[in-house]
Design a protein around this motif. Structure first.
Motif: not given
Length: 169
Positions: A81, A84, A86, A89
């Motif tokens: 988090e 950043r 994902d 992904r």
């Protein structure tokens, strides 16, 4: 899947009583660690700032990042988090494609954005169970989809290039 990797690594540590190096980590866990380290390197914040957000010491974070301390699931989730990353992904890049470096591939981004609408449409339109595609069907559909995405990108680039060549007023 990711939970299993971390739990497995923690169980190995408990059995041996120590954790020598990141080389003892499952290859998939190693790939996640490489992806995280890549994002840490790209992040403009110092390691101490990231550690502060995670509410751990800079030393603890450094030991996690170099594989000398196991990363707990909560820490992994918070770290992804903060950086950043994902998680979905990352899992696709590592588990499906088999290469964490594919995480940043724009093509993967396009395909990831297609997953939700495709699954939603399949659920809405098919009143029967969808069976797995055969290999020839996968190949044909993949070729068609790749060609469609490439054609779309070429059209976008052509429009952009045409717009850039407008006559001066």
């Amino acid at each position: 899947m990711c939970e299993d990797l971390i739990i497995e690594s923690e169980q190995n540590i408990e059995k041996s009583g120590h954790y020598d190096s990141h080389l003892d980590i499952d290859p998939r866990a190693s790939a996640f660690l490489a992806l995280i380290n890549h994002h840490v390197d790209r992040d403009s914040r110092p390691l101490s700032a990231i550690a502060k957000i995670l509410k751990i010491s800079r030393r603890q974070l450094g030991r996690m990042l170099n594989g000398h301390r196991p990363m707990r699931i909560a820490e992994l989730l918070k770290l992804t988090e903060v950086l950043r990353i994902d998680p979905a992904r990352a899992v696709v890049a590592i588990e499906v494609i088999g290469d964490w470096q594919c995480y940043d591939d724009p093509g993967l981004g396009v395909v990831m954005h297609l997953l939700y609408p495709v699954v939603t449409r399949l659920r809405a339109r098919a009143d029967f169970a969808i069976q797995p595609l055969t290999k020839p069907a996968q190949d044909r559909l993949s070729d068609w989809l790749a060609d469609t995405i490439i054609t779309n990108e070429e059209q976008i680039r052509n429009r952009r290039d045409t717009f850039m060549k407008l006559p001066e007023i």
